[in-house]
Design a protein around this motif. Structure first.
Motif, short mmCIF file in Angstrom:
data_model
loop_
_atom_site.label_atom_id
_atom_site.label_comp_id
_atom_site.label_asym_id
_atom_site.label_seq_id
_atom_site.Cartn_x
_atom_site.Cartn_y
_atom_site.Cartn_z
N SER A 35 40.09 51.62 43.28
CA SER A 35 39.35 50.69 42.44
C SER A 35 39.04 51.27 41.07
O SER A 35 38.80 50.53 40.12
CB SER A 35 38.04 50.28 43.11
OG SER A 35 38.30 49.55 44.27
N GLU A 38 42.59 52.05 36.17
CA GLU A 38 42.63 51.01 35.15
C GLU A 38 43.73 50.02 35.50
O GLU A 38 44.63 50.31 36.30
CB GLU A 38 42.86 51.63 33.79
CG GLU A 38 41.66 52.46 33.33
CD GLU A 38 41.82 53.00 31.93
OE1 GLU A 38 42.88 52.79 31.30
OE2 GLU A 38 40.88 53.63 31.46
N ALA A 39 43.69 48.85 34.86
CA ALA A 39 44.59 47.75 35.20
C ALA A 39 46.07 48.17 35.14
O ALA A 39 46.84 47.87 36.05
CB ALA A 39 44.33 46.56 34.30
N SER A 42 46.98 50.54 38.00
CA SER A 42 46.96 49.82 39.26
C SER A 42 48.20 48.93 39.39
O SER A 42 48.82 48.86 40.46
CB SER A 42 45.69 48.98 39.36
OG SER A 42 45.66 48.25 40.57
N ARG A 82 49.27 43.44 46.30
CA ARG A 82 47.85 43.77 46.07
C ARG A 82 46.96 43.21 47.17
O ARG A 82 46.04 43.88 47.65
CB ARG A 82 47.39 43.23 44.71
CG ARG A 82 47.93 43.97 43.54
CD ARG A 82 47.53 43.24 42.26
NE ARG A 82 47.98 43.95 41.12
CZ ARG A 82 47.30 44.93 40.52
NH1 ARG A 82 46.14 45.29 40.98
NH2 ARG A 82 47.80 45.53 39.47
N GLU A 127 33.97 45.64 44.59
CA GLU A 127 34.31 44.65 43.56
C GLU A 127 33.37 44.78 42.36
O GLU A 127 33.81 44.65 41.21
CB GLU A 127 34.27 43.23 44.13
CG GLU A 127 35.39 42.93 45.10
CD GLU A 127 36.78 43.07 44.49
OE1 GLU A 127 36.99 42.60 43.35
OE2 GLU A 127 37.66 43.66 45.15
N GLN A 130 34.54 47.56 40.27
CA GLN A 130 35.71 47.22 39.46
C GLN A 130 35.32 46.55 38.14
O GLN A 130 36.09 46.60 37.19
CB GLN A 130 36.65 46.31 40.24
CG GLN A 130 37.47 47.02 41.26
CD GLN A 130 38.48 46.11 41.92
OE1 GLN A 130 38.84 45.08 41.39
NE2 GLN A 130 38.94 46.51 43.09
N ARG A 136 39.97 45.52 34.67
CA ARG A 136 39.77 45.03 36.04
C ARG A 136 38.55 44.12 36.06
O ARG A 136 37.66 44.22 35.22
CB ARG A 136 39.52 46.20 37.01
CG ARG A 136 40.55 47.30 37.04
CD ARG A 136 41.80 46.98 37.82
NE ARG A 136 41.63 46.69 39.22
CZ ARG A 136 41.76 47.60 40.19
NH1 ARG A 136 42.03 48.84 39.90
NH2 ARG A 136 41.62 47.23 41.44
N SER A 137 38.51 43.24 37.03
CA SER A 137 37.36 42.35 37.18
C SER A 137 37.12 42.10 38.66
O SER A 137 38.05 42.17 39.46
CB SER A 137 37.59 41.03 36.44
OG SER A 137 38.73 40.38 36.96
#
Length: 185
Positions: A35, A38-39, A42, A82, A127, A130, A136-137
């Protein structure tokens, strides 16, 4: 000699039983680290996993896919990769939390509530974590997918634990009862 062996057995139980939570801690750390990516990192990991899985499938089932086709399929399948990763990591977390609780005597509905609540709360916190990572969200759908993995993990742990108690370990519990002289079988 009998007392020495009993002492060793009790000492090992005293030391090893608390260590049964170690896999849960390792799993929580792994989830936290995934988590924290970073986007871009990932996404690259999901893509690489997809390429690897599809390459193995291509070789195993002799599909004849080109490397470009595998790359394209991995790109399109990232969403599913994912979500499968979410489900799998929380399934493993649930098993690694529920099993030690089972060993400590938490069984039945209390096992489902205790292990399930803990793991789902961890999914919510994950979450939330994140939301502080670049790109990320948090997502409610991810918590739902995580929860499904948790529920399946706890149920399978209950089934395996109950089956073990009724089959493999039943003779051990019967011999312990008979050695106390209570006459029950």
């Amino acid at each position: 000699m009998k007392y020495f062996l009993e002492y060793i057995k009790q000492t090992l139980r005293f030391v090893l039983k608390p260590m049964s939570f170690l896999p849960a801690l390792i799993m929580m750390y792994a989830i936290f680290m995934f988590s924290a990516q970073e986007a871009g990192e990932s996404s690259q990991l999901s893509y690489d996993v997809g390429v690897k899985v599809l390459s193995i499938a291509n070789d195993t089932f002799d599909r004849g896919w080109s490397p470009e086709r595998i790359a394209q399929m991995s790109e399109h399948g990232q969403f599913y990769i994912r979500k499968a990763a979410h489900f799998t990591e929380y399934f493993l977390l649930a098993v690694s939390v529920a099993f030690p609780l089972y060993v400590y005597g938490v069984r039945g509905f209390m096992l489902v509530i205790t292990a399930g609540s803990f793991c789902i709360a961890y999914a919510c916190l994950d979450e939330y974590h994140q939301s502080f990572v670049a790109g990320r969200s948090p997502g409610k759908k991810d918590v739902i997918i995580d929860s499904c993995g948790v529920i399946l993990g706890v149920i399978i742990t209950r089934i395996v634990g109950w089956t073990g108690r009724m089959t493999i370990f039943r003779p051990l519990s019967n011999s312990r009862k008979n050695s106390r002289g209570d006459g029950r079988v």
